[in-house]
Structure formats: structure tokens, C-alpha cells
Design an enzyme around this catalytic site. Structure first.
Site, PDB file in Angstrom:
ATOM      1  N   GLY A  31       0.801  -1.221   0.000  1.00  0.00           N
ATOM      2  CA  GLY A  31       0.000   0.000   0.000  1.00  0.00           C
ATOM      3  C   GLY A  31       0.832   1.269   0.000  1.00  0.00           C
ATOM      4  O   GLY A  31       2.024   1.248  -0.297  1.00  0.00           O
ATOM      5  N   LEU A  33       0.344   3.579  -2.175  1.00  0.00           N
ATOM      6  CA  LEU A  33       0.702   3.332  -3.578  1.00  0.00           C
ATOM      7  C   LEU A  33       1.179   4.587  -4.285  1.00  0.00           C
ATOM      8  O   LEU A  33       0.727   5.697  -4.000  1.00  0.00           O
ATOM      9  CB  LEU A  33      -0.515   2.745  -4.310  1.00  0.00           C
ATOM     10  CG  LEU A  33      -1.039   1.436  -3.715  1.00  0.00           C
ATOM     11  CD1 LEU A  33      -2.251   0.945  -4.502  1.00  0.00           C
ATOM     12  CD2 LEU A  33       0.032   0.358  -3.680  1.00  0.00           C
ATOM     13  N   HIS A  34       2.116   4.375  -5.212  1.00  0.00           N
ATOM     14  CA  HIS A  34       2.683   5.478  -5.998  1.00  0.00           C
ATOM     15  C   HIS A  34       2.827   5.013  -7.446  1.00  0.00           C
ATOM     16  O   HIS A  34       2.477   3.866  -7.785  1.00  0.00           O
ATOM     17  CB  HIS A  34       4.006   5.932  -5.390  1.00  0.00           C
ATOM     18  CG  HIS A  34       4.979   4.816  -5.154  1.00  0.00           C
ATOM     19  ND1 HIS A  34       5.505   4.049  -6.178  1.00  0.00           N
ATOM     20  CD2 HIS A  34       5.509   4.304  -4.007  1.00  0.00           C
ATOM     21  CE1 HIS A  34       6.329   3.150  -5.692  1.00  0.00           C
ATOM     22  NE2 HIS A  34       6.341   3.258  -4.363  1.00  0.00           N
ATOM     23  N   GLY A  36       5.220   3.929  -9.120  1.00  0.00           N
ATOM     24  CA  GLY A  36       5.950   2.669  -9.317  1.00  0.00           C
ATOM     25  C   GLY A  36       4.989   1.493  -9.240  1.00  0.00           C
ATOM     26  O   GLY A  36       4.997   0.596 -10.092  1.00  0.00           O
ATOM     27  N   HIS A  37       4.134   1.490  -8.222  1.00  0.00           N
ATOM     28  CA  HIS A  37       3.138   0.419  -8.099  1.00  0.00           C
ATOM     29  C   HIS A  37       2.198   0.415  -9.310  1.00  0.00           C
ATOM     30  O   HIS A  37       1.879  -0.642  -9.849  1.00  0.00           O
ATOM     31  CB  HIS A  37       2.289   0.624  -6.830  1.00  0.00           C
ATOM     32  CG  HIS A  37       3.050   0.521  -5.542  1.00  0.00           C
ATOM     33  ND1 HIS A  37       3.213   1.588  -4.687  1.00  0.00           N
ATOM     34  CD2 HIS A  37       3.678  -0.517  -4.946  1.00  0.00           C
ATOM     35  CE1 HIS A  37       3.901   1.197  -3.618  1.00  0.00           C
ATOM     36  NE2 HIS A  37       4.208  -0.070  -3.754  1.00  0.00           N
ATOM     37  N   GLN A  61       7.670  -9.465   7.842  1.00  0.00           N
ATOM     38  CA  GLN A  61       8.913  -9.047   7.178  1.00  0.00           C
ATOM     39  C   GLN A  61       9.555  -7.832   7.840  1.00  0.00           C
ATOM     40  O   GLN A  61      10.540  -7.304   7.342  1.00  0.00           O
ATOM     41  CB  GLN A  61       8.681  -8.817   5.676  1.00  0.00           C
ATOM     42  CG  GLN A  61       7.822  -7.620   5.318  1.00  0.00           C
ATOM     43  CD  GLN A  61       7.514  -7.587   3.825  1.00  0.00           C
ATOM     44  OE1 GLN A  61       6.698  -8.353   3.338  1.00  0.00           O
ATOM     45  NE2 GLN A  61       8.154  -6.684   3.087  1.00  0.00           N
ATOM     46  N   ASP A 150      13.314  -3.589  -5.941  1.00  0.00           N
ATOM     47  CA  ASP A 150      13.692  -4.490  -4.842  1.00  0.00           C
ATOM     48  C   ASP A 150      14.339  -5.726  -5.453  1.00  0.00           C
ATOM     49  O   ASP A 150      13.741  -6.790  -5.542  1.00  0.00           O
ATOM     50  CB  ASP A 150      12.456  -4.839  -4.012  1.00  0.00           C
ATOM     51  CG  ASP A 150      11.840  -3.603  -3.390  1.00  0.00           C
ATOM     52  OD1 ASP A 150      12.377  -3.118  -2.387  1.00  0.00           O
ATOM     53  OD2 ASP A 150      10.842  -3.091  -3.939  1.00  0.00           O
ATOM     54  N   SER A 186       7.428   4.100  -0.975  1.00  0.00           N
ATOM     55  CA  SER A 186       6.478   4.552   0.053  1.00  0.00           C
ATOM     56  C   SER A 186       7.237   5.210   1.204  1.00  0.00           C
ATOM     57  O   SER A 186       6.710   6.072   1.900  1.00  0.00           O
ATOM     58  CB  SER A 186       5.659   3.373   0.571  1.00  0.00           C
ATOM     59  OG  SER A 186       5.101   2.665  -0.516  1.00  0.00           O
TER      60      SER A 186
END
Ligand code: PAJ
Length: 281
Positions: A31, A33-34, A36-37, A61, A150, A186
């Protein structure tokens, strides 16, 4: 767009979509979100007929003392934007239902999980592999989309998917950046205006390293040393700067088409990660 919290409801929608001949695409997220997402959502749209985006800040995580509590949560805003981006379903599982109180089964991906982020954040990739494995089993997607931002996460998920025979095709999206080069994240929301300005020097150091390689440099140590100097000179504290074979996450002895420069730094209290492929395939 359909919004679902409950697993059996999710599975009913997946069954319906499959019955109508659509393939399932999954974009797992936490979440806030930007762009990239959203680029991953568009990739999923292209690669599948029914696009599911999961939003779940996965406690497994985050280690004690990390930013789990203060991680930005904006499910309503995120859902509105996903609707506009053309997602078909947003899956918002409840942490207490997702992990039963005596949950005790995890997925450990040895080797690729251990260097880089894994060395600084012990247990992090166990949490990532476990949540992604569960999402794969819950959603049963044909295609799942992840961001190269990532890089080690991609390597871990690829290995897990291959080793455990998940019938999922992985699609990798390129890193979306701000005009000054900073990779969207984020966590950029934690930066003060002054830190945000300085953060542009992070990607700049990585791009300079890539330029040196394009100009002919092939010695990983030379590249690491120069990047380290640039990052320290910009006032960042450095968690790691590694030239590695990205599919295995082993330190590279020579730079070729599978080699990346990956780094994690701290700007004030905020930890940022980024990477570049040093040579295009
Ligand atoms: P999150 O950080 O929300 O990222 C969700 C997906 O967006 C990941 O695949 C990530 O690589 C990708 N992404 C992040 N920033 C990006 C950018 N600037 N450009 C392109 N893609 C970008 O990564 C996670 O969540 C979690 O670990 C998750 C896989 C959901 C498991 O909990």
C-alpha cells in the site's frame, strides 16, 4: 473494482474470473501506492485478463524496532487510485485472519536471501517469501508482477517459485523514478524537504557507476569504491554497496550483463535502497 477482505470471497471471484476464461494477474503490495506500483498494475493489465492487487503491510517481514507501526496506511485512497488505474480487484486481508495466532510455517530461501538486505535485516526475506508464497496459494495467479527496485526480493521470489514449483509466471517491472532520479518508494514520505533534496545524490552515485562501466571499467572493486566514496561524500551512512550477480546475489568477480550495483543507505533516520544493472543484456 471489487474490494475484498475475506479469503473465501477472494477465491470465489478468482473462480468466476477463471470460468469466464480470464487469466489472473497479481501485484502484491504493502500500500501507500505510488506511480511505481501503478506501472506494475499496467504491466499486469497487459499480461493478464483479471488484475488483483493485494495491499497488506506484512508484519512478518519487519523486525522489532523497524517501521511496521509507522508504515503509511491509506487503504481508501489506494483503492480509489487502483480503480482509476483499471485493477479488477483489491485484496485487503486482515492481519489477524491472514496469520492465525499460532502460525508457525515459514518459507526460507537459503543463499540468495543472505547477503545485502538479508545481512542487515535478518529474517526479512523469510517474511517476504512466506507472505508471497501464501498470496500465490490464495490467489493462484497465472502471472505475478514485481519491481526491479527491490532486486534481491525478485531474486528470492524467483528462486522460491522455481524451487517449490509454483505455477506462476513472474514479470519484472523497471524502477520508476522522480525527475531527479530518486526511486519512488512509500518510505520517501519519511524524508524532510532537505533530506528529500539530498536523496537525489543516491541514484546519482549509482548512475555514475553505471556510466563508468559503460565507459569500459570492469573491476567490481573499483566500481564499489567509487560509489562508496560518492555516497559517503553526500553525507549518507552506508549499510552496503555491492556489485553482485543479481540472480544469485553473490558478489561479482567480473562485471558482465547479469551484474548489478545494489546499495542501502540512511538519510537521517530513513533507510533507502536502490540498484542499477551495470550492463544491459
Ligand atoms: P511494496 O514496497 O509496497 O512494493 C510492492 C511492489 O512494488 C514490489 O514488487 C516493489 O518492487 C515494487 N516497487 C516499489 N517501488 C517501485 C518503483 N519505484 N518502481 C517500480 N516498482 C516499484 O515489496 C513489497 O511491497 C513487499 O515486500 C511485498 C512483495 C508486497 C511482500 O510483502
Amino acid at each position: 473494482m471489487i474490494a475484498v477482505k475475506d479469503l473465501s470471497e477472494l477465491r470465489a471471484h478468482v473462480r468466476d474470473a477463471c470460468a469466464s476464461g480470464r487469466t489472473i494477474g497479481l501485484v502484491p503490495t504493502m500500500g501507500a501506492l505510488h506511480a511505481g506500483h501503478f506501472s506494475l498494475v499496467r504491466l499486469a493489465r497487459r499480461e493478464s485478463g483479471f488484475v488483483i492487487v493485494s495491499i497488506f503491510v506484512n508484519p512478518l517481514q519487519f523486525a522489532a524496532g523497524e517501521d511496521f507501526e509507522r508504515y503509511p496506511r491509506r487503504a481508501d485512497e489506494d483503492s480509489e487510485m487502483l480503480d482509476r488505474e483499471g485493477a479488477d480487484l483489491v485484496y485487503l486481508p486482515d492481519a489477524s485472519q491472514f496469520y492465525s495466532p499460532d502460525f508457525s510455517t515459514t518459507i526460507e530461501v537459503a543463499g540468495v536471501s543472505e547477503g545485502g538486505e538479508g545481512a542487515v535485516r535478518p529474517g526479512h526475506f523469510r517474511g517476504v517469501a512466506t507472505v508471497v508464497g501464501k498470496l500465490f496459494l490464495q490467489v493462484a495467479p497465472d502471472v505475478a508482477v514485481f519491481g526491479r527496485k527491490d532486486l534481491q526480493q525478485v531474486a528470492v521470489i524467483r528462486r522460491m517459485t522455481r524451487d517449490l514449483d509454483f505455477p506462476v509466471r513472474l514479470v519484472i517491472g523497471e524502477t520508476v523514478r522522480e525527475p531527479d532520479g530518486l526511486a519512488l518508494s512509500s518510505r520517501n514520505a519519511y524524508l524532510s524537504p532537505a533530506e528529500r533534496q539530498r536523496a537525489a545524490l543516491f541514484s546519482k552515485a549509482l548512475f555514475e557507476a553505471r556510466d563508468r562501466v559503460r565507459a569500459g571499467e570492469r573491476d567490481p572493486q573499483v566500481i564499489e569504491r567509487a560509489a562508496r566514496q560518492a555516497l559517503a561524500g553526500a553525507g549518507f551512512s552506508i549499510d552496503y554497496v555491492d556489485v553482485l550477480e543479481w540472480e544469485t546475489m553473490r558478489r561479482a568477480t567480473r562485471i558482465d550483463s547479469g551484474t548489478a550495483l545494489a546499495a542501502a543507505i540512511r538519510v537521517g533516520k530513513t533507510r533507502l535502497i536502490d540498484n542499477v544493472l551495470l550492463l544491459e543484456r
